[in-house]
Design a protein around this motif. Structure first.
Motif, PDB file in Angstrom:
ATOM      1  N   UNK A 176       0.845  -1.205   0.000  1.00 21.61           N
ATOM      2  CA  UNK A 176       0.000   0.000   0.000  1.00 21.61           C
ATOM      3  C   UNK A 176       0.880   1.254   0.000  1.00 21.61           C
ATOM      4  N   UNK A 177       1.997   1.192   0.722  1.00 16.08           N
ATOM      5  CA  UNK A 177       2.913   2.341   0.746  1.00 16.08           C
ATOM      6  C   UNK A 177       3.471   2.607  -0.649  1.00 16.08           C
ATOM      7  N   UNK A 178       3.660   1.533  -1.441  1.00 15.79           N
ATOM      8  CA  UNK A 178       4.131   1.714  -2.821  1.00 15.79           C
ATOM      9  C   UNK A 178       2.993   2.147  -3.756  1.00 15.79           C
ATOM     10  N   UNK A 179       1.750   1.876  -3.340  1.00 10.20           N
ATOM     11  CA  UNK A 179       0.572   2.219  -4.158  1.00 10.20           C
ATOM     12  C   UNK A 179      -0.433   2.960  -3.290  1.00 10.20           C
ATOM     13  N   UNK A 180      -0.144   4.215  -2.933  1.00 10.28           N
ATOM     14  CA  UNK A 180      -1.019   4.936  -1.981  1.00 10.28           C
ATOM     15  C   UNK A 180      -2.452   5.097  -2.486  1.00 10.28           C
ATOM     16  N   UNK A 181      -2.652   5.004  -3.812  1.00 11.96           N
ATOM     17  CA  UNK A 181      -4.023   5.100  -4.336  1.00 11.96           C
ATOM     18  C   UNK A 181      -4.876   3.900  -3.949  1.00 11.96           C
ATOM     19  N   UNK A 182      -4.279   2.878  -3.333  1.00 11.30           N
ATOM     20  CA  UNK A 182      -5.021   1.685  -2.915  1.00 11.30           C
ATOM     21  C   UNK A 182      -5.308   1.690  -1.410  1.00 11.30           C
ATOM     22  N   UNK A 183      -5.030   2.827  -0.756  1.00  9.56           N
ATOM     23  CA  UNK A 183      -5.131   2.878   0.709  1.00  9.56           C
ATOM     24  C   UNK A 183      -6.561   2.666   1.199  1.00  9.56           C
ATOM     25  N   UNK A 184      -7.581   2.867   0.329  1.00 13.39           N
ATOM     26  CA  UNK A 184      -8.974   2.727   0.764  1.00 13.39           C
ATOM     27  C   UNK A 184      -9.463   1.277   0.762  1.00 13.39           C
TER      28      UNK A 184
END
Lengths: 333, 333
Positions: free
Chosen positions: A25-33
């Protein structure tokens, strides 16, 4: 979106951990939800799947739960399921895919294996160039029996399958100065290949192969691809690597060709069946080196790569594009 | 200048042929005035050496004819001899060099082995990364016993010796994304190394090595370099390659370290003695893979490379420069 990660009970090498998820998630912050749950037991699985729209799990779990003949039970178990992400690239064990509802997308993790597979593939080619299967047999006997070897540069390798495995092997082979001929569904060019021919034309390139690497999916079209007739098309002393599936070749014909001195050596990472029984002919056929299906799975990077691939697919969906890792039942992979 | 090429009697793999000589002259037309003779028997040898100023031959022929204690006889045999060109890189069998007259230059063929050695070295590293010695042992037992592996990228390799062998291995290791620490006589930088330390500082880098490659000459200074104390400086699970000479390490201490589970695997191309006797402990020490001194000799390119190196040395002499392949008795290689 609710996602459930189901790790097989007792798995110690490759479980996906909450820490790995957080790092992804840290590498893909757009997936934090994304909302995620983890389990490795049946109770946790059953509870989570009442709500989950996407499940991340292993091929064998999918087979046991949703596979052939269990569609109805699978639907009751996972009423909201829209996507299955399998942490494997080759999903041949799930074929044929008649069990898969049209409104459920099945994804593989094609791409997760590239670095590791490329290193294994060039290692296997170098091992064959350097007569390593032969020396392994001499070591058993305590026999010092020199046999010299030439470099890979200038030799021709035919790579069957130009997905992430075959593409990575082709790239490494190029780096070592080999002439690389790719074989895939259609003859479209590939950046690491000097030539590409369509699968239907494979017979035209087999006689040119100093080395042959099988790195394609197992489908009804590739089952038994290398049969006795095609082994007969290879040059005397040709050397073979199989990183795909044992079913890509006729194992008895392979052993016959080795026993007849027709081949210069074989490295195979895959067999039929797996695990290979102790008394199987493959174990004791001279010139054949077996590794136990470990060529392409790097425990240090595997889950990170898999999660990045999952997120790339979710990102594609959000953008209204097709998911690049969706398995197409009509193609078989 | 009269040159004689003496091939060992009965040698079938590596004899230097008139055709190879002509091809080398075609690559070096400035050498067309050299007069050359060839023999593989004693009569042809004796006749040619009455006139020859330079002999091209094997280490064992030099040892038998000119080596320890036979200087006088050698002088009678070859009264005009000024240069001996040995088609080997490591001339430790000829040391100490007190037998060598001051007015005779002894040349090795350092540089002929680079391509082949680089491929062998990276193969050995990949084999160790992929547990190949372990799988060779499991195959003997017919045991399917998966064990996973990571890529070389990011791992640290210490390469001892940065001549043509070690330099080539360092270059390949760099290509695979490894961190490369070189060890050589002095700490001068090397293009393929992230760091270089002097031989005298080797103890400071051994604890950092995931992989260790021995590729240095055998001299009084390097004899027994890796002894029990230095094996003890390595990390738990360190993996080792020896492409130099068996005398670079204490073989008993090596086997002890493997038996104690201190090392992650070994590939060695060299042993003491060679050939290794059938009942030697090395053959049956788990985790150790033996190749019979074939790592760096490519029959397809070896003589071509050697002759090109000879001509480069003659060219240097003609230009009044030192011959780059001259062995310096005080250095020992």
């Amino acid at each position: 979106m609710r996602i459930h990660v189901q790790n097989p009970a007792g798995e110690t090498v490759f479980p996906i951990t909450p820490a790995q998820w957080q790092a992804a998630i840290a590498r893909s912050p757009d997936m934090a939800d994304l909302q995620v749950s983890f389990a490795h037991d049946e109770a946790g699985y059953a509870a989570a799947m009442q709500e989950a729209e996407l499940v991340v799990t292993w091929t064998r779990e999918v087979l046991a739960r949703f596979g052939q003949g269990q569609l109805k039970a699978g639907r009751d178990f996972a009423p909201k399921l829209k996507t299955i992400f399998c942490t494997s690239a080759g999903l041949d064990r799930l074929a044929p895919f008649a069990w898969l509802p049209d409104d459920v997308a099945l994804l593989n993790n094609r791409g997760a294996h590239a670095n590791k597979a490329g290193e294994f593939g060039i290692m296997a080619l170098l091992m064959l160039a350097n007569h390593i299967p032969h020396f392994a047999e001499r070591q058993r006997e305590g026999a010092w029996s020199p046999r010299f070897a030439s470099v890979l540069a200038g030799r021709t390798v035919v790579v069957v399958g130009l997905g992430s495995l075959g593409g990575a092997v082709a790239g490494r082979a190029k780096q070592f100065g080999m002439k690389v001929i790719g074989v895939r569904h259609t003859a479209a060019p590939h950046e690491s290949c000097d030539e590409v021919v369509a699968q239907s034309d494979i017979d035209t390139v087999l006689p040119r192969a100093d080395y042959l690497v099988l790195a394609c999916p197992l489908t009804p079209q590739t089952q038994g691809l290398m049969d006795a007739r095609r082994f007969g098309l290879l040059r005397q002393g040709a050397r073979l690597v199989n990183m795909g599936r044992g079913g890509l070749w006729d194992q008895e014909a392979l052993c016959d060709a080795l026993d007849a001195g027709r081949l210069g050596g074989v490295v195979t990472d895959v067999t039929t069946p797996e695990p290979l029984p102790k008394d199987h002919r493959l174990w004791r056929t001279p010139g054949l080196f077996i590794t136990p299906h470990m060529s392409s799975d790097d425990p240090e990077t595997y889950n990170d790569n898999s999660l990045d691939i999952l997120f790339a697919n979710l990102r594609a969906t959000r953008a209204g594009k097709p998911m690049p890792n969706r398995v197409l039942p009509e193609k078989g992979y």
